[in-house]
Design a protein around this motif. Structure first.
Motif, short mmCIF file in Angstrom:
data_model
loop_
_atom_site.label_atom_id
_atom_site.label_comp_id
_atom_site.label_asym_id
_atom_site.label_seq_id
_atom_site.Cartn_x
_atom_site.Cartn_y
_atom_site.Cartn_z
N ARG A 153 0.85 -1.19 0.00
CA ARG A 153 0.00 0.00 0.00
C ARG A 153 0.89 1.24 0.00
NH1 ARG A 153 -5.05 1.16 0.72
NH2 ARG A 153 -5.66 -0.95 1.24
N GLY A 155 -0.34 5.28 0.14
CA GLY A 155 -1.48 6.19 0.13
C GLY A 155 -2.75 5.41 -0.14
N ASP A 156 -3.52 5.83 -1.15
CA ASP A 156 -4.76 5.15 -1.52
C ASP A 156 -4.52 3.98 -2.48
OD1 ASP A 156 -6.28 6.85 0.04
OD2 ASP A 156 -6.68 8.25 -1.60
#
Length: 166
Positions: A153, A155-156
């Motif tokens: 992962r 951030g988004d």
């Protein structure tokens, strides 16, 4: 006796469906979900580049001398050769170098799990020294060789892929 109009309808519909399947945009297909465990004797379902749904950034491919072995999307990419990755066995450690491409700023968090034994590794990859985005190498240590699921992962952006470590 063959019903000619019905035969034409069946053949025409079949041809239409085949053409639609052949011309479907491969970038829109969904990747096969990565397993969370493997049964004894089941082969390692290594993630193949062909399973990606988005092309890697051109700069990542150029930086890797044209090597298009990147899997990911949405701002996070991992080098994924689609074949077994050889572990370095020096100093009593099992480790390998792994390349990442960051399209957004931040540190990559990584959880890797053995699909055979459940052993796990979790780490945050510090990007200091490599700029806020772009290429980031890492050295990852593992307790054992085998089939591993990676969940990363940034951030988004999130990616999941499977690699065989030998």
């Amino acid at each position: 006796m063959i019903d000619i109009p019905l035969a034409r309808t069946v053949l025409g519909t079949t041809a239409l469906l085949l053409c639609a399947a052949c011309s479907a945009d491969p970038a829109r297909r969904e990747p096969t979900p990565a397993p969370t465990a493997l049964a004894d004797g089941q082969p390692c379902p290594v993630t193949r580049v062909a399973e990606r749904t988005e092309a890697p950034p051109e700069r990542a491919v150029t930086m890797a001398d044209g090597d298009d072995s990147w899997f990911g999307g949405g701002g996070l990419w991992a080098w994924s050769p689609g074949r077994p990755v050889e572990l370095n066995r020096e100093d009593g450690r099992l480790s390998t170098k792994w390349g990442w491409w960051r399209g957004v700023e931040g540190d990559i968090t990584l959880a890797a799990t053995s699909l055979r034994t459940g052993a796990s590794v979790e780490t945050e990859l510090d990007n200091s020294g490599y700029g806020p985005t772009g290429f980031q190498p890492s050295v990852l240590d593992f307790p054992e060789a085998g089939c591993w699921r990676f969940d990363a992962r940034l951030g988004d952006a999130a990616i999941t892929f499977v690699a065989e470590l030998v």
